[in-house]
Design an enzyme around this catalytic site. Structure first.
Site, short mmCIF file in Angstrom:
data_model
loop_
_atom_site.label_atom_id
_atom_site.label_comp_id
_atom_site.label_asym_id
_atom_site.label_seq_id
_atom_site.Cartn_x
_atom_site.Cartn_y
_atom_site.Cartn_z
N THR A 283 -98.47 78.88 -87.04
CA THR A 283 -99.34 79.82 -87.75
C THR A 283 -100.71 80.00 -87.10
O THR A 283 -101.45 80.91 -87.48
CB THR A 283 -99.60 79.30 -89.18
N CYS B 38 -99.89 77.43 -82.48
CA CYS B 38 -98.88 76.65 -83.20
C CYS B 38 -98.10 77.67 -84.02
O CYS B 38 -98.16 78.87 -83.74
CB CYS B 38 -99.50 75.53 -84.04
N ASP C 251 -98.17 73.63 -79.67
CA ASP C 251 -97.03 72.81 -80.05
C ASP C 251 -95.76 73.63 -79.82
O ASP C 251 -95.81 74.73 -79.23
CB ASP C 251 -97.17 72.29 -81.50
N HIS D 112 -119.51 88.30 -83.55
CA HIS D 112 -120.39 87.65 -84.53
C HIS D 112 -120.35 86.13 -84.46
O HIS D 112 -121.32 85.49 -84.84
CB HIS D 112 -120.02 88.09 -85.94
N HIS E 54 -126.94 86.54 -85.06
CA HIS E 54 -125.70 85.76 -85.02
C HIS E 54 -125.87 84.45 -84.25
O HIS E 54 -125.15 83.49 -84.49
CB HIS E 54 -124.56 86.60 -84.45
C1 RB5 Z 1 -94.81 73.02 -87.00
O1 RB5 Z 1 -93.61 73.14 -87.66
C2 RB5 Z 1 -95.90 73.80 -87.72
O2 RB5 Z 1 -96.29 73.13 -88.88
C3 RB5 Z 1 -97.08 74.02 -86.82
O3 RB5 Z 1 -96.67 74.71 -85.68
C4 RB5 Z 1 -98.24 74.81 -87.37
O4 RB5 Z 1 -97.84 76.01 -87.93
C5 RB5 Z 1 -99.17 74.07 -88.22
O5 RB5 Z 1 -100.21 74.57 -88.66
#
Ligand code: RB5
Length: 148
Positions: free
Chosen positions: A68, A66, A8, A99, A134
């Site tokens: 995180t 994304c 994203d 693993h 595993h």
């Molecule tokens: C977008 O703002 C953010 O929520 C997305 O990139 C991500 O971190 C979601 O898990």
């Protein structure tokens, strides 16, 4: 290797950096977008595109990013046979391969520098699956009702 990559807006920059690195190592990368950090898009769209390609065997591995790494990881893991791992250290990337035979690497664009992301991706790409006990465990992942 043939790899599908998606992100994203929050993961766009590290997706681009890691895709450059993968291509420079000779891997074939199919980039499913997004194409800019400027426009807000929904991460599940790109996670499902990449995960469907991995699940169908159209590509061997996937890369998702994304903000995180969490959202793309959650969406990708809804696909049977996908083992997506959100890795924020090279050690996690190594263990996800050794693993868990991880077939999709998830990265957090708002947590990692481009250099850190590439260091994690290099370890993830080059570490083999150990197999053995595993193998049984990753097969059990597909049986949420319990042992067969
Ligand atoms: C977008 O703002 C953010 O929520 C997305 O990139 C991500 O971190 C979601 O898990």
């Amino acid at each position: 290797m043939k790899i599908a990559a998606g992100a994203d807006h929050g993961g766009y920059a590290i997706k681009e950096a890691v895709v450059r690195g993968l291509r420079s190592q000779g891997h074939e990368v199919i980039d499913v977008g997004t194409d800019s950090a400027e426009t807000s898009v929904d991460y599940p769209t790109f996670a499902h595109r990449v995960a469907a390609m991995v699940a169908a065997g159209e590509v061997e591995r996937g890369l998702l990013a994304c903000g995180t790494g969490l959202g793309v990881c959650m969406a990708a893991n809804r696909h049977a046979g996908v083992r997506a791992a959100d890795c924020f250290t090279p050690h996690l990337a190594e263990m996800a391969r050794r693993h868990n035979d991880s077939n999709i690497l998830c990265l957090g664009g708002r947590l990692l520098s481009e250099d850190e992301a590439w260091a994690i991706a290099e370890v993830w790409m080059s570490t083999p699956f150990e197999g053995g006990r595993h193998q049984r465990r990753i097969e059990l992942i597909e049986l949420p009702e319990g042992r067969a």
